[in-house]
Write an enzyme that holds these catalytic residues in place. Structure first.
Site, PDB file in Angstrom:
ATOM      1  CG  PHE B 233      23.746   7.011 -30.176  1.00 40.08           C
ATOM      2  CD1 PHE B 233      22.917   7.532 -29.184  1.00 40.08           C
ATOM      3  CD2 PHE B 233      24.753   6.147 -29.815  1.00 40.08           C
ATOM      4  CE1 PHE B 233      23.114   7.196 -27.857  1.00 40.08           C
ATOM      5  CE2 PHE B 233      24.948   5.796 -28.493  1.00 40.08           C
ATOM      6  CZ  PHE B 233      24.137   6.323 -27.513  1.00 40.08           C
ATOM      7  NE  ARG B 564      -0.979   7.528 -20.859  1.00 33.04           N
ATOM      8  CZ  ARG B 564      -1.831   7.886 -19.898  1.00 33.04           C
ATOM      9  NH1 ARG B 564      -1.411   8.060 -18.668  1.00 33.04           N
ATOM     10  NH2 ARG B 564      -3.105   8.083 -20.182  1.00 33.04           N
ATOM     11  CD  GLU B 641      15.952  10.830 -32.930  1.00 36.13           C
ATOM     12  OE1 GLU B 641      16.607  11.156 -33.911  1.00 36.13           O
ATOM     13  OE2 GLU B 641      14.867  10.218 -33.001  1.00 36.13           O
TER      14      GLU B 641
END
Lengths: 360, 678
Positions: B233, B564, B641
């Site tokens: 993270f 995509r 994110e």
């Protein structure tokens, strides 16, 4: 973690040498040892003593062996039917894994999760007497509004103990000076100038059982816990209650608050204010106020007053049988509550959420 | 029958390492067996500021090999990151700073001795409290990642003065800690003059560079092994003190040394998301066209390093506003240095912007989805996310008035917010080898944090080579492989996939004349389109108890444009994970500061709350799945994110809709509801 010796208790008369402590499920003690908060010389493992039975008492009520696991106690059919508040309180606590390890006696004797107590590098009158209490000026959002002292405002973290306090449970103790019985409400000390001692137990005394008296009102009882997330969180406020209403009047009531005091807080004044009175939301709120009148909140925990008041009204209203006209009474909310609280069906909520948690 | 190779990209391929992980065979950094392994335990500073005079240890402590502190630690070369200069100075700059490393033959002995160490410290007054009126507040030149701290177009003050509708609000986000399941951990071993690091990180190539420089070694003499990572993270994006301490300990003792951070240390020495105080002013026409925005963020950094959470930057890109000013100010305090935490800048910044826009929509009497659509004339994919997300969520049935839905004791409400995250790639190199029998090895020093990076690279390579995915063998997580960029900034798949694509295409172009090809994307990446974004829309339904003030999220939905989608199974997991972390930001997460003690007091996962399973009642994500052809060969945009960008605002906006209460200081908790007046 300090190096320690370990032995298994073979009998109740073993006694306890200086520097030794009992070990049961270990779900709290082992954490405290790793953190350097608890530094025993010897662990005496009592988990193999024959204290794992739940039995009926000859004169009514039941005896819970102190080594009975929280998960087993919560699932016990007699508990679920005669004392549902206890089952619900247990299931509201900790996680499935912890409940499988934690014992009845150990749950009672778990220590506060005050963040200063849990950090050996912090001052704390509980883990280092005389070092001071930073919580009064610091972080106390979830600390005591009742029963605290200048030296300590820690709260007792147990959910189970709140239910036991409401149920007039009695702790059976065996120790160097013999056996004695202590009501759960008297087991815990208020901190005063000596917050390092949580309970009235003497060194070497072992809780062997918890007795539940026969208590017909407990068949209609419930536990509701408010917390900062849906699961695996200590209460920020909780209420255990049992209520018997006849002809719109309170015949019998038991009420205890959690997460507001250094001990599970039996609300004797609130009960007194309710017995024989109409079972209405106004009376429930007034009863909560009678108990909370002595609260001494600090900068960040005054919300607990509104929370406990709202919980008390909600929980007691949910226990009024739907056949009683009082259950449908108008909402009576104090200034802190918003809007028409709990106008819906009186029985929704706590019992269902406890079952939900159990199956997760 | 003709044989046919099904395209692997776009298929919901399960993570290749899944069986190894669930069976325990996968090795994390601290799990590599070593002969004569020694264990290091950090002695943290109990004060926030002062000088360390001495470290004393009882000579009777058993099994202790060394106690390193600045008085006896070997000298290290200077690093760009002063927090890596461990045990090099007597200065104490924050509470929790490593003051000594105890090395022992067992973990238990090291911990016991570390707890018994006596520190002689001359304590000094500290200041850890961020205030908007702090006298030491200043405007930095740049904010993270490396952009100007201020921007200004048009005349904001004049536009705000003349705007018929204005909003002027302050939103505050607390300090947050990314505490991945696997803590930061390193085993260091010296083989002659070479350093081997088994290390949990997001960037093996970068760790090799950084730690090598500190020990005077070229990167090639440092071998970083990062086969599996249990989450990062952002907190593992650069080398942390554990890697340097382990290497120091190994050098001094001549043994391999393991340093695994205990959970409590995860809340000090590996960084945090800095708190932000955001004042945001918005002006609009009566039709809801934005005419002015001023977004000013005040935040903190440490005494050691200027790291400025860039919360106002996102406002420069989401909506076209003729009069726009953004800025940041920072106060240097006696705290650990803030670091990257999932969507640094965007996550807190979109709390301020998207909550302020919700307040504007109410002021205008305009639907918040429509407000955003009207202000996105040149962003068709964002508009499509807004429209499609609203339709799937059932937004049109919403009564815009707050506090209208009551079910039992619960007030219900819905809210929404937009999402955005930059789409970019960084230079990387990949190598592909033909192994014979139609099998190939693809090698790149990428790190898979549990996101599915390894699997996606295999999918990309399989399609480029025209073989089934099981013919592709992926080697990652090793700094001796061709260098890769950091697994950060939602750029991993784009960066590494680009290099893998290039290598595979070169190998095929060689047409058998070579059995190996290496491809470096540096030049291509330098020409990539700038200022491109993934976008999305978040929708939340919450219920708020009128009894307790408890807030629960009954529905959370995200609709995204991520270009995509390379693997819908792992992509969905990324989206949902980001949204759940957003829920934590809105409702649960807060590092609680005690100014007198000079530190955060909740430093374990019992007291620092993140959502549990029971908090996630209904959650779903969907996506447009339209390739963005001019970005990279895969047509993908990063998605790691964006789930945390905007989802907190959607939840906070739903809390307002349920109750009429605006919570502007995160997290929204029951005490704030109980003490608020709508």
């Amino acid at each position: 973690m300090k190096t320690f010796d370990y032995r298994t208790a073979t009998g109740l008369a073993d006694g306890l040498e200086p520097g030794a402590v009992f070990l049961a499920g270990g779900t709290n003690l082992v954490d405290l040892m790793k953190l350097g908060i608890a530094t025993p010389d010897v662990l005496v493992d009592v988990s193999r003593l024959p204290l794992r039975e739940i039995t009926d008492l000859p004169r009514g009520g039941m005896r819970i062996g102190s080594a009975v696991r929280n998960s087993d106690l919560a699932a016990d059919h007699r508990v679920r039917t005669a004392y549902p508040v206890l089952s619900q309180a247990l299931l509201a606590g900790a996680s499935g894994q912890l409940r499988n390890m934690a014992t009845t006696g150990g749950n009672l004797l778990q220590r506060t999760r005050c963040r200063y107590f849990m950090d050996a590098t912090m001052p704390c009158n509980k883990h280092l007497p005389g070092s001071g209490c930073p919580a009064r000026d610091g972080d106390h959002r979830n600390l005591a509004i009742l029963g605290g002292s200048e030296a300590c405002i820690a709260t007792h973290p147990s959910d189970m103990a709140v239910a036991l306090a409401a149920l007039d449970a009695v702790v059976q103790v065996d120790g160097p000076t013999g056996q004695r019985s202590i009501p759960v409400t008297d087991l815990y000390r208020l901190p005063g100038d000596t917050p390092e001692r949580d309970t009235v137990l003497e060194h070497g005394e072992l809780i062997t059982a918890v007795d539940l008296p026969e208590l017909p009102v407990a068949a209609r009882s419930t536990y509701r816990k408010a917390r900062d997330r849906a699961s695996y969180a200590f209460a920020v406020g909780s209420v255990a209650a049992a209520l018997d209403v006849e002809d719109g009047l309170v015949r019998e009531v038991r009420l205890a608050f959690g997460a507001v005091a250094p001990k599970p807080w039996r609300a004797f004044a609130a009960e007194e204010a309710l017995r024989g009175r109409p079972a209405t939301r106004e009376r429930f709120a007034a009863a909560a106020d009678a108990e909370l009148r002595h609260a001494t909140p600090l900068r960040d925990n005054a919300y607990k007053i509104a929370l406990i008041r709202n919980l008390t009204v909600s929980v007691l209203a949910s226990l009024v049988p739907s056949t009683e006209p009082a259950a449908q009474g108008p909402a009576a909310q104090g200034p802190a509550a918003q809007g028409p609280a709990a106008q819906g069906p009186a029985t929704q909520g706590p019992a269902e959420s406890a079952t939900e948690e159990e199956t997760r | 029958m003709t044989s046919m190779v099904t395209r692997a990209v776009g298929a919901p391929v399960a993570r290749l390492e899944g069986p190894a992980k669930v069976s325990g065979a996968a090795r994390y950094a601290a799990e590599y067996p070593q002969d004569h392994l020694a264990y290091g335990w950090i002695v943290p500073s109990p004060v926030a500021r002062g000088r360390l005079d001495a470290v004393l240890i009882d000579p009777a402590e058993e099994d202790v090999l060394a106690v390193l502190w600045y008085g006896n630690a070997p000298e290290l070369a200077k690093s760009d990151d002063p927090e890596l200069a461990v045990l090099q100075s007597d200065e104490i700059r924050y509470r929790g700073q490593p003051l000594a490393l105890v090395i022992a033959t067992s973990l238990e002995a090291a911990r016991r001795a570390a707890q018994a160490v006596q520190l002689e410290i001359a304590e000094e007054d500290h200041d850890v409290e961020l205030r908007a009126d702090h006298p030491d507040r200043y405007t930095p030149e740049t904010v993270v990642p490396d952009v100007p701290a201020e921007s200004s177009t048009g005349d904001v003050e004049a536009a705000l003065t003349s705007a018929p509708v204005t909003i002027d609000v302050t939103y505050e986000t607390p300090p947050l800690h990314n505490s991945p399941m696997e803590p930061h951990a390193t085993i260091a071993r010296w083989d002659d003059q070479d350093l081997i690091l088994y290390d949990s990180n997001q960037h093996p190539s970068g760790i090799a560079d950084t730690v090598g420089a500190i020990f005077g070694l070229p990167a090639g003499r440092v071998h970083v092994v990062t086969e599996h990572v249990g989450g990062g993270f952002g907190s593992k994006g650069t080398a942390r003190p554990n890697a340097v301490l382990a290497a120091l300990g190994a050098r001094v003792t001549g043994r391999p040394v393991e340093v695994v951070l205990p959970r409590q240390a995860m809340f000090s020495i590996v960084g945090h998301r800095a708190p932000t105080l955001q004042r945001i002013r918005v002006g609009a026409t009566e039709d809801g066209i934005l005419t002015a925005i001023d977004h000013q963020t005040c935040t903190q950094s440490s005494r050691l390093l200027e790291f400025v959470e860039s919360a106002s930057v996102v406002t420069r890109d989401v909506y076209p506003v003729p009069n726009l000013r953004t800025g940041h100010s920072v106060v240097r305090l006696d705290v650990p240095t803030p670091r990257w935490m999932r969507a640094p800048g965007e996550a807190p910044g979109m709390v301020g912007l998207e909550c302020a826009l919700d307040e504007l929509a109410v002021e205008l009497g305009l639907d918040p989805v429509e407000l955003r659509i009207r202000n996105s004339p040149a962003n068709p994919r964002y508009v499509e996310c807004l429209r499609s997300g609203a339709a799937r969520f059932g937004w049109s049935e919403r009564d815009p008035r707050p506090g209208q839905r009551l079910e039992g004791e619960w007030r219900l409400g819905t809210g929404m917010a937009g999402a955005t995250y930059p789409a970019s790639a960084m230079p990387s190199t990949a190598r592909v080898r033909a192994l014979g029998a139609g099998e190939y090895e693809v090698a790149i020093a990428a790190a898979d944090l549990g996101t599915g990076a390894r699997t996606i690279l295999a999918q990309i390579a399989a399609d480029e080579l025209g073989v089934p995915i099981d013919k592709v063998h992926i080697r990652i997580g090793d700094s001796t492989l061709p260098q890769a960029s950091v697994a950060g900034g939602s750029s991993g798949s784009a960066s590494w996939g680009w290099a893998v694509t290039g290598a595979c295409r070169e190998l095929r172009a060689a047409d058998g004349s070579s059995d190996e090809a290496t491809f470096d994307t540096t030049e291509l990446v330098q020409q990539q389109k700038e200022n491109r974004h993934a976008s999305g829309a978040h929708f939340a339904e919450v219920r708020v108890s009128t009894v307790t003030g408890e807030i629960r999220v009954s529905r959370l939905f995200g609709m995204y444009d991520g270009g995509r989608i390379l693997n819908p199974r792992t992509a969905r997991s990324q989206f949902l994970g980001g949204m759940i972390m957003g829920m934590g930001m809105a409702l649960h997460e807060e590092s609680v500061l005690d100014p007198a003690q000079g530190t955060w007091v909740n430093h374990d996962l019992a007291e620092y709350h993140i959502p549990t399973h029971a908090d996630v009642e209904w959650i779903d994500a969907a996506w447009l799945d339209q390739p963005e052809d001019d970005l990279n060969p895969m047509g993908s945009k990063g998605i790691g994110e964006i789930g945390i960008v905007g989802s907190p605002a959607a939840i906070l906006n739903a809390v307002w809709h349920a109750t009429g209460i605006r919570i502007r200081t995160l997290p929204a908790r029951l005490d704030k509801i109980l003490t608020a007046t709508p």
